[in-house]
Every structure is written in structure tokens, then in C-alpha cells.
Scaffold this motif. Sequence first.
Motif, PDB file in Angstrom:
ATOM      1  N   SER A 137       0.817  -1.176  -0.095  1.00  0.00           N
ATOM      2  CA  SER A 137       0.062   0.359  -0.173  1.00  0.00           C
ATOM      3  C   SER A 137       1.104   1.482   0.059  1.00  0.00           C
ATOM      4  O   SER A 137       1.956   1.592   0.934  1.00  0.00           O
ATOM      5  N   THR A 138       0.810   1.675  -0.993  1.00  0.00           N
ATOM      6  CA  THR A 138       1.747   3.265  -0.826  1.00  0.00           C
ATOM      7  C   THR A 138       1.101   4.574  -0.788  1.00  0.00           C
ATOM      8  O   THR A 138      -0.104   4.400  -1.395  1.00  0.00           O
ATOM      9  N   TYR A 139       0.943   5.530  -0.636  1.00  0.00           N
ATOM     10  CA  TYR A 139       1.450   7.057  -0.325  1.00  0.00           C
ATOM     11  C   TYR A 139       2.244   8.405  -1.457  1.00  0.00           C
ATOM     12  O   TYR A 139       1.752   9.147  -1.813  1.00  0.00           O
ATOM     13  N   ASP A 188      -4.408   2.778   5.061  1.00  0.00           N
ATOM     14  CA  ASP A 188      -4.218   0.948   4.817  1.00  0.00           C
ATOM     15  C   ASP A 188      -4.199   0.520   6.187  1.00  0.00           C
ATOM     16  O   ASP A 188      -2.955   0.633   7.003  1.00  0.00           O
ATOM     17  N   PHE A 199      -9.593  -0.379   5.200  1.00  0.00           N
ATOM     18  CA  PHE A 199      -9.020   1.453   4.652  1.00  0.00           C
ATOM     19  C   PHE A 199      -9.835   2.259   5.491  1.00  0.00           C
ATOM     20  O   PHE A 199     -10.955   2.782   5.993  1.00  0.00           O
ATOM     21  N   ASN A 240      -4.791   6.474  -3.887  1.00  0.00           N
ATOM     22  CA  ASN A 240      -3.786   8.263  -3.219  1.00  0.00           C
ATOM     23  C   ASN A 240      -2.790   8.236  -4.763  1.00  0.00           C
ATOM     24  O   ASN A 240      -1.898   9.199  -4.580  1.00  0.00           O
ATOM     25  N   HIS A 250      -6.795  -1.172  -3.754  1.00  0.00           N
ATOM     26  CA  HIS A 250      -7.993   0.282  -4.182  1.00  0.00           C
ATOM     27  C   HIS A 250      -6.645   1.057  -3.263  1.00  0.00           C
ATOM     28  O   HIS A 250      -6.413   3.116  -3.620  1.00  0.00           O
ATOM     29  N   VAL A 251      -6.727   1.468  -2.077  1.00  0.00           N
ATOM     30  CA  VAL A 251      -5.225   2.229  -1.394  1.00  0.00           C
ATOM     31  C   VAL A 251      -4.555   2.921  -2.714  1.00  0.00           C
ATOM     32  O   VAL A 251      -3.968   4.293  -2.366  1.00  0.00           O
ATOM     33  N   ALA A 252      -3.292   2.380  -2.833  1.00  0.00           N
ATOM     34  CA  ALA A 252      -2.364   2.750  -4.298  1.00  0.00           C
ATOM     35  C   ALA A 252      -2.804   3.619  -4.554  1.00  0.00           C
ATOM     36  O   ALA A 252      -2.187   4.443  -5.555  1.00  0.00           O
ATOM     37  N   ASN A 301      -6.738  -4.228  -1.158  1.00  0.00           N
ATOM     38  CA  ASN A 301      -7.169  -3.601  -0.428  1.00  0.00           C
ATOM     39  C   ASN A 301      -6.268  -2.715  -0.674  1.00  0.00           C
ATOM     40  O   ASN A 301      -6.098  -1.049  -0.983  1.00  0.00           O
ATOM     41  N   ASN A 302      -4.723  -2.993  -0.657  1.00  0.00           N
ATOM     42  CA  ASN A 302      -3.738  -2.343  -1.090  1.00  0.00           C
ATOM     43  C   ASN A 302      -3.584  -2.292  -2.695  1.00  0.00           C
ATOM     44  O   ASN A 302      -3.570  -0.510  -3.059  1.00  0.00           O
ATOM     45  N   ASP A 316      -2.959  -8.440  -2.377  1.00  0.00           N
ATOM     46  CA  ASP A 316      -3.850  -7.210  -1.048  1.00  0.00           C
ATOM     47  C   ASP A 316      -4.598  -6.933  -1.906  1.00  0.00           C
ATOM     48  O   ASP A 316      -4.596  -5.471  -2.141  1.00  0.00           O
TER      49      ASP A 316
END
Length: 287
Positions: A140-142, A219, A205, A180, A175-177, A172-173, A170
Motif C-alpha cells: 500500500s503506497t502513498y 491501510d 481502509f 492515492n 485500492h489504497v495505492a 485493499n492495498n 492484497d
Amino acid sequence: MPKRAGVGLKAEHYRTVMETSPDIGFFEVHAENYMGAGGPPHRYLSAIREGYPLSLHGVGLSIGAHRPLDEDHLARLKHLIDRYSPALFSEHLAWSSHEAGFLNDLLPLPYTNETLSRVVEHVDQVQEILGRQMLLENPSTYLAFTESAWGETDFIAEIVRRTGCGLLLDVNNVHVACINQDWNPIAYLDAYPLSHVQEIHLAGFAPDADEEGRPLLIDAHDRPVEEIVWGLFAHTIERIGPVPTLIEWDANVPDWPTLKAEAERAELIMSDIDRLQRQALVLARAY
């Protein structure tokens, strides 16, 4: 490992699992929580392991660190794997250590040729010492590094090609990445080396915003899986079929019925898509 849904094994649920033997596909534990020699955690895990498959998930190898892997940590990890014979072992595409010690976080990597060579070397070392394949989890990156020369999915695919490791996807990761970094999550999944995925993670998240008011997702692993992530999971399962799928809920751990209900929803998605795919195959053979 059965192609079913599992959950993270938490101390809050030890007795419930022991007393009720719930119908659950598997349990996953963080390796670092069981690197001590004994005590109640090992007593419970040993008993539960007799009735359920186990997935072992590492958070401390620091695969991407610009330093050698910690040989003592690897030795403890090998001892744990030899003791419990987990069906799957996974780690993160991240770094968390430097000369001053370990950080309590999983930090992103620049996708450069230098980083690629280092990660490949470390994955090879882990697999050789453990004597088994490991799975590598997408981060998961920002933020993105300006020096990155590879796209994330291509970088991960090249690690697989060079090392023969498997993948833990992952969702969820993803979607998060993608939120972002303004990527398209469907395009990300379609470009991902899905044929090498042996386990999936689903989690919740936390929504936030950056200093300019743009969406920023964290995350969090402290709440139910969001609807958008369930949709991405269904898209993935449509592509590759059922895969061992874990509900990650590591903080604000809910009661057992709530956690199990999340796993049951994942199983329902997998069973429905599997049924539709089998029906499509019958029709294709008929015509």
C-alpha cells in the motif's frame, strides 16, 4: 491449502476457536508474534494448527532494505516454519530496517534496477534458507519516487520471473495505492501477474485527505472491508477463480461472529463466481 476464506488468528478468539471448532478455511498469523520459545500463544497455536491449515505472514524481513537480511531473524523464521509447517508463507515488498535498527512500519521502494537486483537477491536468499517458495505481497503506497524506472505491476512480475516466488495479492492495498496515486485499479489488476497469485488479502481502509484536500487512504486493518474492495475482489476472482482469501483485521478487533461474517462473504463471492464459470464451461463444451 483449501481455496476458501480464512481470518487472522487473534488472542481474543483463541478460546472461541478451541471450544466451537468453527467452519473456517484457514488461519493466518504474523510470524514475529510467535518467535518466542513457548508460552500460551504457542500452546493455543499448536492446538489450533491440528485442526486447521495455517498461513504464516512475515512483517520483519525487510526484503527491500539496502542492507543484508538479518540472519538471526531468518533462523528464527525457519525454526517457526519447521515447527508448524504452514501451507503458505508470505512477506512484503517493502523495507523496515536500516543501520540504526528496525522501524515499526512497512516503507515503499523506488522501482529501479538497483532495487530490483537487491529484492531478487533477498528473495532468493529467503527461499534457499527456508527450502520453500515464499509469496510476495504488493504494497500500500502513498507516494511515487521520481527515480522509479518500472511500473509497479511490471516490477513485481519481473521479481517473479527471476526468483520463482509466488504472490500474495492484497486487494485493499491495490485500492489504497490506486486512489492515492491516481491509478486505475481495474487496469492495475488486469496488468498484474495474476497467474502467480496463491493468496489474497482483504482489509478495511481509513479515508483521509492530504494538505490540498485530495483523497488519501490509509491501510488501517481496523474495520470491515469496504464495498469498493469487495467489487475489486470479485473482479479478481472472475479472472483467476477461487484463491485462499484472508480477512485482515489487526486493530479494533471485532467479536468472532463479525469477523467470521466477513470470511463468509468472501466465500460466497468465490462460490458464486466458481459456479458461473463452471456453467459457462458446460455451455462452451455443448456448443
